[in-house]
Design a protein around this motif. Structure first.
Motif, PDB file in Angstrom:
ATOM      1  N   UNK A  57       0.800  -1.214   0.000  1.00 29.91           N
ATOM      2  CA  UNK A  57       0.000   0.000   0.000  1.00 29.91           C
ATOM      3  C   UNK A  57       0.834   1.266   0.000  1.00 29.91           C
ATOM      4  N   UNK A  58       0.337   2.288  -0.715  1.00 30.81           N
ATOM      5  CA  UNK A  58       0.973   3.602  -0.781  1.00 30.81           C
ATOM      6  C   UNK A  58       0.086   4.592  -0.043  1.00 30.81           C
ATOM      7  N   UNK A  74      -5.093  14.187  -3.844  1.00 31.25           N
ATOM      8  CA  UNK A  74      -6.028  13.440  -4.683  1.00 31.25           C
ATOM      9  C   UNK A  74      -5.464  13.236  -6.082  1.00 31.25           C
ATOM     10  N   UNK A  75      -4.765  14.256  -6.584  1.00 29.75           N
ATOM     11  CA  UNK A  75      -4.165  14.125  -7.908  1.00 29.75           C
ATOM     12  C   UNK A  75      -3.103  13.023  -7.906  1.00 29.75           C
ATOM     13  N   UNK A  76      -2.260  13.015  -6.889  1.00 31.69           N
ATOM     14  CA  UNK A  76      -1.226  11.978  -6.818  1.00 31.69           C
ATOM     15  C   UNK A  76      -1.861  10.599  -6.668  1.00 31.69           C
ATOM     16  N   UNK A  77      -2.906  10.518  -5.853  1.00 30.19           N
ATOM     17  CA  UNK A  77      -3.607   9.239  -5.691  1.00 30.19           C
ATOM     18  C   UNK A  77      -4.122   8.727  -7.033  1.00 30.19           C
ATOM     19  N   UNK A  85      -3.903   4.870 -11.375  1.00 34.30           N
ATOM     20  CA  UNK A  85      -3.881   4.609 -12.816  1.00 34.30           C
ATOM     21  C   UNK A  85      -2.667   3.787 -13.214  1.00 34.30           C
ATOM     22  N   UNK A  86      -1.563   3.916 -12.464  1.00 34.86           N
ATOM     23  CA  UNK A  86      -0.345   3.163 -12.753  1.00 34.86           C
ATOM     24  C   UNK A  86      -0.367   1.767 -12.138  1.00 34.86           C
ATOM     25  N   UNK A  87      -1.463   1.411 -11.470  1.00 36.50           N
ATOM     26  CA  UNK A  87      -1.581   0.079 -10.894  1.00 36.50           C
ATOM     27  C   UNK A  87      -1.142  -0.035  -9.456  1.00 36.50           C
ATOM     28  N   UNK A  88      -0.816   1.090  -8.814  1.00 39.05           N
ATOM     29  CA  UNK A  88      -0.425   1.040  -7.405  1.00 39.05           C
ATOM     30  C   UNK A  88      -1.665   0.962  -6.517  1.00 39.05           C
ATOM     31  N   UNK A  89      -1.496   0.361  -5.369  1.00 34.89           N
ATOM     32  CA  UNK A  89      -2.574   0.236  -4.388  1.00 34.89           C
ATOM     33  C   UNK A  89      -2.509   1.424  -3.433  1.00 34.89           C
ATOM     34  N   UNK A  90      -3.564   2.224  -3.426  1.00 42.04           N
ATOM     35  CA  UNK A  90      -3.673   3.347  -2.483  1.00 42.04           C
ATOM     36  C   UNK A  90      -4.879   3.054  -1.601  1.00 42.04           C
ATOM     37  N   UNK A  91      -4.695   2.278  -0.540  1.00 43.76           N
ATOM     38  CA  UNK A  91      -5.843   1.788   0.235  1.00 43.76           C
ATOM     39  C   UNK A  91      -6.449   2.874   1.119  1.00 43.76           C
TER      40      UNK A  91
END
Length: 754
Positions: free
Chosen positions: A349-350, A367-370, A375-381
């Motif tokens: 998680x990021x 929110x923009x970074x999230x 979109x790049x496939x990272x998990x932002x839980x």
């Protein structure tokens, strides 16, 4: 190239020339005899390059000081370089008694001892290399670009071949002797490039406090190549990551073997490559090819080679062996820096800690970074209720605590920042914390940066800061962020997202990595002997012959007979069993269905007889040569797939899998793997396909026999490995995959022999 911040190349008194390379260094004296069924090596040959990076003696052949020539400038540079390394420099030139006050030797033969490293400055170095080999020199560098033709490189390669002298170059340039700082600590980046200018963005990391332990500039690679240095760096304990900028590969298999060694040792390899388009592919020079493939004309309707297919093979090869491919020098620099220094992630998680946005948390920097990360496939839980309640103790209700977490400026973050950061980093779902700072706003930004640095020192998780100021001279950036060995600092959002994704992906890859070279077949199968009977060197095989090739490897094909008369067609239909399919058969037939050369569902002898005449009449009218007409079993409908073999000129045989039949070209590119690969990798290929849901059963259709499909992929791989020197390409399309438990049948195939 010959820069190193350890051993004798370091002025650090803590290190000595006698230092060993650490516990990871392994010798594989017998590796070159361990070959797969195609005669390709299964282990990287790790050269002993200590003489390059830890020379005790350096000879300069052609040294000069008498004029303003390039040789004099290079000699001056090399003398300063050797002095920094505490290495003895021996100038060699019959026309000078001294060079810059140092006694000059008249010839290579007069060298007082075998040298560790010789730098050759003469215009035609072949003679000097021969003398150096006879004098038992360990390594040599040819700086000059005077031997750019393939013939010249081959000449140098022939001189050093089998002599024990290892050669770097020609055309390495003076960047081969760049100064690498030895006052920086922590895990380092080992760098290999083919030209000096390609390495400067990574070398500049030294100014940001990140150590570069080695730099190899390989030039035109008459002997040593990129793969040799990757294999060597993978064994160096100080190398936290390997960064490579590659124009093309002289030996793609050697590079993959080196990447395999790095993967086994857990050392990430980050690479930028040229040749992603035809204009960028270096071919025809005789030294190496780009990352593009030399694709066989394996389809009946013409060549399949294209820049996209070629680059797909390179992409697949890199993914299989854990090479992280990036798109530009800045990404190479930033990704390698994070991978070299960051500890293994505790979670995927990021968490985003950012300035305030809209009151509902849907806007603003966080929110923009999230959104970019997601979109790049990272998990932002999103944090659970308990964690959000904890954060609410310090963060008012107008600010988001779900993720991103908004620090609220001085009124909140300034007072409670350390507690907020510790609470975020303590969450078990978080492996990486990112704080985007779009611009400096002292003194609040100074305090925020110090809080982040302190939090990074308290945690074993990754802390990243995006410093968005275009200036980069701010005190918080220069004196606080860049002096921290625990905070990864980026200048752009995109580079941060890409590097964090690569970091997480790499560690997932390493945990599950099993070298496919360990299980690669070493003994030829009986299938290879049977299949060779059907090969015709230099020819394209007809469908019938290609299917016999498949049958030799245990791939199921329909019952069929090749006939040359209407009466023979009727007899064949009786043997095959009605209904039947009839096809015109010939080595160079294309688009048979569109041309009326395929007839389905024939149910009687009269239909078979008439169809035979129709097919031969069409072929005669169009001037198409036939070897006969195929009378084939009619197979039940299923999922139409395509399996193929691509002749890649860089990485060797590759296997493709995709949707087949009329939908194949319209529903995305096939999945690709270079050989060897495992059953698990074959299954991953299927999951990459846009239409993979069809195999699982959709809209009431039964699941397909995926096990049978995987088995055929592995059988085709075995064929590609065993017959790679004789089989230029193969297409099986359509391959009908029947419902689960019923297998798969190759309805059509064609092949091209070398």
């Amino acid at each position: 190239m010959l820069g190193s911040t350890h051993g004798s190349l370091s002025t650090d008194p803590r290190t000595t020339r006698a230092a060993t390379c650490g516990e990871r260094r392994v010798s594989h004296a017998g590796d070159t005899t361990d070959l797969d069924v195609g005669g390709r090596p299964l282990h990287a040959s790790v050269p002993d390059l200590d003489a390059f990076f830890r020379p005790a003696t350096v000879a300069v052949i052609g040294a000069r000081d008498a004029d303003d020539s390039a040789e004099a400038a290079v000699t001056r540079h090399l003398m300063a370089w050797a002095e920094r390394l505490d290495a003895r420099l021996l100038p060699v030139n019959p026309r000078h008694r001294t060079v810059f006050g140092v006694p000059c030797l008249p010839s290579v033969a007069s060298l007082p001892c075998p040298v560790d490293l010789a730098v050759v400055l003469t215009a035609d170095p072949a003679c000097e290399l021969g003398e150096l080999a006879a004098a038992q020199a360990k390594s040599a560098v040819v700086l000059a670009p005077g031997l750019t033709a393939a013939e010249g490189r081959r000449r140098l390669a022939d001189v050093v071949s089998g002599s024990g002298l290892r050669l770097l170059g020609p055309s390495t340039g003076l960047d081969a002797f760049a100064h690498l700082r030895d006052d920086l600590g922590g895990p380092a980046i080992a760098l290999v490039t083919q030209h000096g200018d390609q390495g400067h963005p990574v070398l500049a990391l030294q100014d940001l406090g990140i150590r570069v332990s080695h730099w190899a500039v390989t030039g035109d690679e008459a002997d040593l190549e990129v793969a040799d240095f990757v294999a060597y760096f993978a064994e160096q304990p100080e190398a936290g990551a390997i960064a490579a900028h590659v124009d093309g590969f002289r030996d793609g298999r050697a590079f993959l073997l080196a990447a395999d060694r790095a993967a086994r040792n857990g050392v990430p390899v980050v690479a930028i490559t040229s040749g992603r388009t035809r204009a960028g592919t270096r071919t025809g020079t005789g030294s190496r090819t780009g990352t593009g493939s030399r694709t066989a004309a394996s389809r009946a309707d013409g060549p399949t080679g294209s820049a996209s297919v070629e680059d797909a093979v390179a992409d697949a090869a890199f993914r299989q062996f854990g090479v992280i491919r990036v798109d530009g020098p800045d990404r190479l620099r930033d990704t390698a820096a994070l991978l070299a220094r960051a500890r293994p992630p505790k979670a995927d998680g990021v968490a985003v800690y950012a300035p305030s946005g809209s009151t509902d948390g849907t806007g603003g920097t966080g929110a923009y970074f999230r959104d970019l990360a997601t979109a790049a496939g990272l998990l932002v839980p999103s944090f659970d209720a308990e964690k959000q309640a904890e954060l609410r103790r310090w963060i008012p209700g107008s600010l988001s605590v779900a993720n991103p977490v908004e620090h609220g400026g001085r009124s909140v973050g300034g007072r409670y920042g350390p507690r907020i950061l510790d609470a975020i980093l303590a969450d078990p779902s978080v492996g990486v914390l990112v704080c985007p700072i779009t611009g400096p706003f002292p003194p609040m930004s100074d305090a925020l940066v110090q809080q982040l640095v302190d939090a990074a020192d308290r945690t074993d998780k990754v802390v990243c800061v995006v410093w968005g100021s275009p200036v980069g001279t701010e005190v918080a950036y220069r004196r606080t962020l860049l002096r921290s060995s625990r905070v990864a600092t980026f200048r752009t959002f995109g580079n941060c997202v890409a590097a964090v994704g690569a970091h997480l992906d790499h560690h997932r890859f390493v945990v599950g990595y099993r070298s496919p070279f360990e299980s690669a077949p070493r003994t030829p199968s009986p299938s290879a002997r049977r299949a060779r009977a059907f090969l015709r060197p230099g020819q394209r095989l007809s469908e019938h012959a290609a299917k016999r090739l498949l049958r030799a490897y245990g791939v199921r094909v329909p019952r069929e007979h090749l006939v040359t008369s209407a009466a023979g067609a009727v007899r064949a239909a009786g043997l095959v069993g009605y209904p039947v399919v009839m096809k015109a058969s010939g080595a160079h037939l294309a688009h048979r269905s569109e041309r009326g050369l395929v007839k389905l569902g024939l149910t009687s002898a009269s239909q078979v007889r008439d169809t035979y005449r129709d097919l031969t009449d069409i072929a005669r009218h169009e001037g198409v040569g036939l070897d006969g007409v195929l009378v084939c079993q009619m197979v039940e409908p299923g999922i139409e797939m395509a399996v193929g073999v691509v002749d890649d000129g860089v990485f060797g045989p590759a296997v493709t899998v995709g949707l087949g039949g009329v939908f194949g070209a319209a529903l995305g590119e096939p999945a690709v793997r270079v050989t060897p690969f495992t059953e698990a990798e074959a299954r991953r290929m299927l999951h990459e396909l846009p239409g993979c849901a069809l195999l699982e059963g959709v809209r009431g259709r039964p699941p397909a026999d995926v096990d049978a499909l995987v088995d055929i992929v592995l059988r085709v791989q075995r064929m590609a490995m065993e017959l790679g020197d004789e089989l230029a390409g193969l297409d099986v399309d359509p391959l009908v995959v029947l419902p689960r438990g019923q297998g798969a049948v190759a309805l059509d195939a064609n092949a091209v022999c070398r």
